[in-house]
Design a protein around this motif. Structure first.
Motif, PDB file in Angstrom:
ATOM      1  N   ASN A 159      25.865  44.538  33.415  1.00  9.06           N
ATOM      2  CA  ASN A 159      26.666  45.449  32.633  1.00  9.06           C
ATOM      3  C   ASN A 159      27.778  46.121  33.350  1.00  9.06           C
ATOM      4  O   ASN A 159      27.314  46.543  34.456  1.00  9.06           O
ATOM      5  CB  ASN A 159      25.987  46.666  31.837  1.00  9.06           C
ATOM      6  CG  ASN A 159      26.667  47.081  30.650  1.00  9.06           C
ATOM      7  OD1 ASN A 159      27.552  46.720  29.982  1.00  9.06           O
ATOM      8  ND2 ASN A 159      26.551  48.375  30.748  1.00  9.06           N
ATOM      9  N   ILE A 160      28.780  45.894  32.896  1.00 10.02           N
ATOM     10  CA  ILE A 160      29.985  46.646  33.902  1.00 10.02           C
ATOM     11  C   ILE A 160      30.517  47.997  33.322  1.00 10.02           C
ATOM     12  O   ILE A 160      30.703  48.313  32.238  1.00 10.02           O
ATOM     13  CB  ILE A 160      31.441  45.741  33.639  1.00 10.02           C
ATOM     14  CG1 ILE A 160      31.259  44.170  34.170  1.00 10.02           C
ATOM     15  CG2 ILE A 160      32.551  46.393  34.499  1.00 10.02           C
ATOM     16  CD1 ILE A 160      32.174  43.256  33.908  1.00 10.02           C
ATOM     17  N   TYR A 161      30.380  48.963  34.619  1.00  7.42           N
ATOM     18  CA  TYR A 161      30.604  50.273  34.511  1.00  7.42           C
ATOM     19  C   TYR A 161      32.243  50.588  34.573  1.00  7.42           C
ATOM     20  O   TYR A 161      32.765  51.186  33.767  1.00  7.42           O
ATOM     21  CB  TYR A 161      29.986  51.029  35.347  1.00  7.42           C
ATOM     22  CG  TYR A 161      28.554  51.581  35.126  1.00  7.42           C
ATOM     23  CD1 TYR A 161      28.136  52.264  33.945  1.00  7.42           C
ATOM     24  CD2 TYR A 161      27.594  51.188  36.025  1.00  7.42           C
ATOM     25  CE1 TYR A 161      26.643  52.391  33.744  1.00  7.42           C
ATOM     26  CE2 TYR A 161      26.157  51.767  35.848  1.00  7.42           C
ATOM     27  CZ  TYR A 161      25.785  52.290  34.597  1.00  7.42           C
ATOM     28  OH  TYR A 161      24.624  52.410  34.345  1.00  7.42           O
ATOM     29  N   ALA A 162      32.784  49.749  35.667  1.00  2.00           N
ATOM     30  CA  ALA A 162      34.141  49.856  36.164  1.00  2.00           C
ATOM     31  C   ALA A 162      34.744  48.875  36.737  1.00  2.00           C
ATOM     32  O   ALA A 162      33.921  48.276  37.439  1.00  2.00           O
ATOM     33  CB  ALA A 162      34.233  51.373  36.708  1.00  2.00           C
ATOM     34  N   VAL A 163      35.869  48.739  36.498  1.00  2.00           N
ATOM     35  CA  VAL A 163      36.556  47.868  37.239  1.00  2.00           C
ATOM     36  C   VAL A 163      37.878  48.214  37.880  1.00  2.00           C
ATOM     37  O   VAL A 163      38.581  48.981  37.393  1.00  2.00           O
ATOM     38  CB  VAL A 163      37.057  46.320  36.506  1.00  2.00           C
ATOM     39  CG1 VAL A 163      37.765  45.609  37.113  1.00  2.00           C
ATOM     40  CG2 VAL A 163      35.913  45.933  35.748  1.00  2.00           C
ATOM     41  N   ARG A 164      38.060  48.180  39.407  1.00  2.00           N
ATOM     42  CA  ARG A 164      39.315  48.502  40.089  1.00  2.00           C
ATOM     43  C   ARG A 164      40.123  47.298  40.446  1.00  2.00           C
ATOM     44  O   ARG A 164      39.545  46.493  41.351  1.00  2.00           O
ATOM     45  CB  ARG A 164      38.966  49.482  41.094  1.00  2.00           C
ATOM     46  CG  ARG A 164      38.452  50.927  40.537  1.00  2.00           C
ATOM     47  CD  ARG A 164      38.045  51.867  41.396  1.00  2.00           C
ATOM     48  NE  ARG A 164      36.664  51.090  41.839  1.00  2.00           N
ATOM     49  CZ  ARG A 164      35.463  51.451  41.459  1.00  2.00           C
ATOM     50  NH1 ARG A 164      35.387  52.169  40.433  1.00  2.00           N
ATOM     51  NH2 ARG A 164      34.384  50.811  41.881  1.00  2.00           N
ATOM     52  N   LEU A 220      49.683  38.001  50.076  1.00  2.00           N
ATOM     53  CA  LEU A 220      50.601  38.473  49.248  1.00  2.00           C
ATOM     54  C   LEU A 220      50.144  37.884  47.575  1.00  2.00           C
ATOM     55  O   LEU A 220      50.558  38.361  46.509  1.00  2.00           O
ATOM     56  CB  LEU A 220      52.048  38.084  49.513  1.00  2.00           C
ATOM     57  CG  LEU A 220      52.414  38.865  50.614  1.00  2.00           C
ATOM     58  CD1 LEU A 220      53.794  38.251  51.209  1.00  2.00           C
ATOM     59  CD2 LEU A 220      52.562  40.426  50.359  1.00  2.00           C
ATOM     60  N   ASN A 221      49.545  36.729  47.735  1.00  2.00           N
ATOM     61  CA  ASN A 221      49.298  36.048  46.424  1.00  2.00           C
ATOM     62  C   ASN A 221      47.660  36.373  45.866  1.00  2.00           C
ATOM     63  O   ASN A 221      47.397  35.576  44.984  1.00  2.00           O
ATOM     64  CB  ASN A 221      49.536  34.519  46.340  1.00  2.00           C
ATOM     65  CG  ASN A 221      48.722  33.728  46.988  1.00  2.00           C
ATOM     66  OD1 ASN A 221      48.102  34.545  47.915  1.00  2.00           O
ATOM     67  ND2 ASN A 221      48.535  32.676  47.119  1.00  2.00           N
ATOM     68  N   ALA A 222      47.249  37.404  46.426  1.00  2.00           N
ATOM     69  CA  ALA A 222      45.774  37.819  45.821  1.00  2.00           C
ATOM     70  C   ALA A 222      45.808  39.111  45.445  1.00  2.00           C
ATOM     71  O   ALA A 222      46.747  40.023  45.439  1.00  2.00           O
ATOM     72  CB  ALA A 222      45.049  37.361  47.122  1.00  2.00           C
ATOM     73  N   THR A 223      44.670  39.635  44.915  1.00  2.00           N
ATOM     74  CA  THR A 223      44.258  40.932  44.530  1.00  2.00           C
ATOM     75  C   THR A 223      42.903  41.116  44.626  1.00  2.00           C
ATOM     76  O   THR A 223      42.097  40.281  44.749  1.00  2.00           O
ATOM     77  CB  THR A 223      44.634  40.786  42.791  1.00  2.00           C
ATOM     78  OG1 THR A 223      44.231  42.335  42.421  1.00  2.00           O
ATOM     79  CG2 THR A 223      43.641  39.980  42.282  1.00  2.00           C
ATOM     80  N   GLU A 224      42.751  42.455  44.964  1.00  2.00           N
ATOM     81  CA  GLU A 224      41.321  42.773  45.505  1.00  2.00           C
ATOM     82  C   GLU A 224      40.701  43.628  44.227  1.00  2.00           C
ATOM     83  O   GLU A 224      41.367  44.309  43.515  1.00  2.00           O
ATOM     84  CB  GLU A 224      41.387  43.749  46.646  1.00  2.00           C
ATOM     85  CG  GLU A 224      40.024  44.337  46.919  1.00  2.00           C
ATOM     86  CD  GLU A 224      40.393  45.096  48.350  1.00  2.00           C
ATOM     87  OE1 GLU A 224      40.057  44.570  49.288  1.00  2.00           O
ATOM     88  OE2 GLU A 224      40.343  46.520  48.153  1.00  2.00           O
ATOM     89  N   VAL A 225      39.421  43.122  43.876  1.00  2.00           N
ATOM     90  CA  VAL A 225      38.750  43.585  42.888  1.00  2.00           C
ATOM     91  C   VAL A 225      37.513  44.455  43.107  1.00  2.00           C
ATOM     92  O   VAL A 225      36.734  43.756  43.884  1.00  2.00           O
ATOM     93  CB  VAL A 225      38.542  42.564  41.739  1.00  2.00           C
ATOM     94  CG1 VAL A 225      37.618  43.236  40.637  1.00  2.00           C
ATOM     95  CG2 VAL A 225      39.916  42.114  41.048  1.00  2.00           C
ATOM     96  N   GLU A 226      37.311  45.630  42.681  1.00  2.00           N
ATOM     97  CA  GLU A 226      36.000  46.423  42.816  1.00  2.00           C
ATOM     98  C   GLU A 226      35.015  46.476  41.424  1.00  2.00           C
ATOM     99  O   GLU A 226      36.021  46.963  40.809  1.00  2.00           O
ATOM    100  CB  GLU A 226      36.000  47.410  43.696  1.00  2.00           C
ATOM    101  CG  GLU A 226      36.519  47.572  45.000  1.00  2.00           C
ATOM    102  CD  GLU A 226      36.575  48.947  45.691  1.00  2.00           C
ATOM    103  OE1 GLU A 226      36.051  49.836  45.129  1.00  2.00           O
ATOM    104  OE2 GLU A 226      36.778  49.043  46.818  1.00  2.00           O
TER     105      GLU A 226
END
Length: 403
Positions: free
Chosen positions: A353-358, A368-374
């Motif tokens: 179950n996902i609480y939060a996504v950043r 430059l063509n990427a993104t970081e996800v927490e």
């Protein structure tokens, strides 16, 4: 040295103010550990901790002149409340020095019980120095939190109750800060049941008693840093040290992570709220810090329940992380439509179950063509965590687990 007669005499003074607290059998912790576990619920005591016992015994034994001059003490919180209430009940003025970072809930409670609070220093030892200055300048009697035989005897009344309520006792497990509590309890237990064991428990980052016993003399720690603020003392008391050497069988330590897990278990499974210092005895049992036999009757003393709500939030979250119930991960995605959806599909398939996504495109650590996800996740335990991480890594994600 403190005697059983001292503890019995204290009981006559203490029982008019302090409650007799319950001793309850725990099916949960008995099944978990294999021992027969009875919890001494001193967290339900008036003022929320055992400290009212020792404070009452000390203050009721003051002379009329000492009562008129008032008392002063230093405390991280629980002794402060005990002295404030005991003094108010006896018509004695009390001045309480507490560390500047003492939990606000304990400061406010001390004031409500009638204590005049002075905030000073970073920890108990610095507050104690200030309290002794007030003692000298104002002629007050210093009520020590632990290095006083009247205080030790008052705390020992817990041991009398345990002995009466649990005649089959094999082992009692007791927190150690300055040592007053375990001195009193060990005296009450050992003089009645010489074969019963008394195990002391300290936080790893506040282990003066353990170090002192290992080296044969009292050791002072440069700094204490633990979520168990009620036992965050740099130096064990002189009088308690002598009793501990004589009557305590073993002293062990537990980590903050282990304390957090024990506190979380108590809250979730026993519906019992304790502070960090109140959970250390159970933590030592649950994490097998000392040897015991199957079916052994063990009594962990839950010595206090005065926990600040902000601290409780942090500790419970730490407990959930340690038990695999909460997981925070970081990974890197291609910055294009559908990338996040593909990641979430794997998470959903694993029933996390996902609480939060950043989502962060600006980190200098990524292309430059990427993104970081927490992502913060609710999990069902360590096996569930490992299963999810394996699925993500098999799918090609470089996953970092965050503290």
């Amino acid at each position: 040295m403190l005697t059983l007669d001292d503890v019995r005499a204290a009981r006559e003074r203490v029982e008019a103010v302090a409650r007799r607290t319950p001793l309850e059998y725990s099916h949960t912790f008995s099944e978990m550990t294999g021992a027969e576990v009875y919890l001494k619920l001193e967290n339900s005591q008036r003022t929320g901790s055992f400290k009212i016992r020792g404070a009452t015994n000390r203050i009721t034994t003051l002379s009329d002149e000492e009562k008129a001059a008032g008392v002063v003490t230093a405390s991280a919180g629980n002794h402060a409340q005990g002295v404030a209430l005991a003094a108010s009940r006896a018509g004695v003025n009390s001045k309480i020095v507490m560390p500047e970072y003492a939990p606000i809930s304990k400061v406010k409670a001390t004031e409500r019980y009638g204590g005049d609070v002075v905030l000073y220093g970073n920890d108990y030892d610095e507050a104690q120095t200030k309290a002794h200055e007030i003692e000298e300048s104002e002629g007050r009697t210093y009520v020590h939190a632990f290095d006083d035989e009247y205080v030790m005897a008052g705390q020992g009344t817990i041991g009398l109750e345990i002995a009466e309520d649990c005649p089959d006792l094999d082992t009692v497990v007791v927190p150690i800060g300055g040592g007053g509590l375990i001195s009193g309890i060990s005296t009450a237990i050992k003089e009645q049941y010489p074969d019963a064991r008394v195990i002391g428990v300290q936080a790893e980052q506040a282990s003066s008693a353990a170090d002192s016993l290992n080296k044969g003399s009292i050791q002072t720690i440069d700094e204490v840093d633990t979520i168990a603020d009620g036992i965050a003392v740099r130096r064990i008391g002189d009088k308690p040290f002598e009793v501990i050497r004589e009557r305590v069988d073993e002293v062990v330590t537990v980590s903050d992570e282990e304390i957090a897990v024990a506190l979380t278990y108590l809250l979730e499974r026993s519906k019992t709220l304790v502070e960090g210092a109140g959970a250390v005895a159970l933590a030592a049992l649950v994490f097998q810090k000392f040897d015991y036999e199957e079916g052994e009757v063990v009594v962990p003393a839950l010595c206090g329940g005065n926990i600040d709500m902000n601290t409780l939030t942090t500790v419970v979250m730490r407990g959930l992380v340690e038990t695999g119930r909460y997981l925070k991960i970081r990974t890197e995605l291609k910055d294009r439509p559908g990338s996040l959806e593909q990641l979430i599909e794997i998470i959903a398939a694993e029933k996390a179950n996902i609480y939060a996504v950043r989502h962060d495109r600006t980190s200098r650590k990524i292309a430059l063509n990427a993104t970081e996800v927490e992502i913060d996740l609710e999990m069902r335990g360590p096996d569930h965590v490992e299963s999810l991480l394996e699925e993500l890594r098999d799918a090609g994600y470089d996953v970092e687990v965050l503290d």
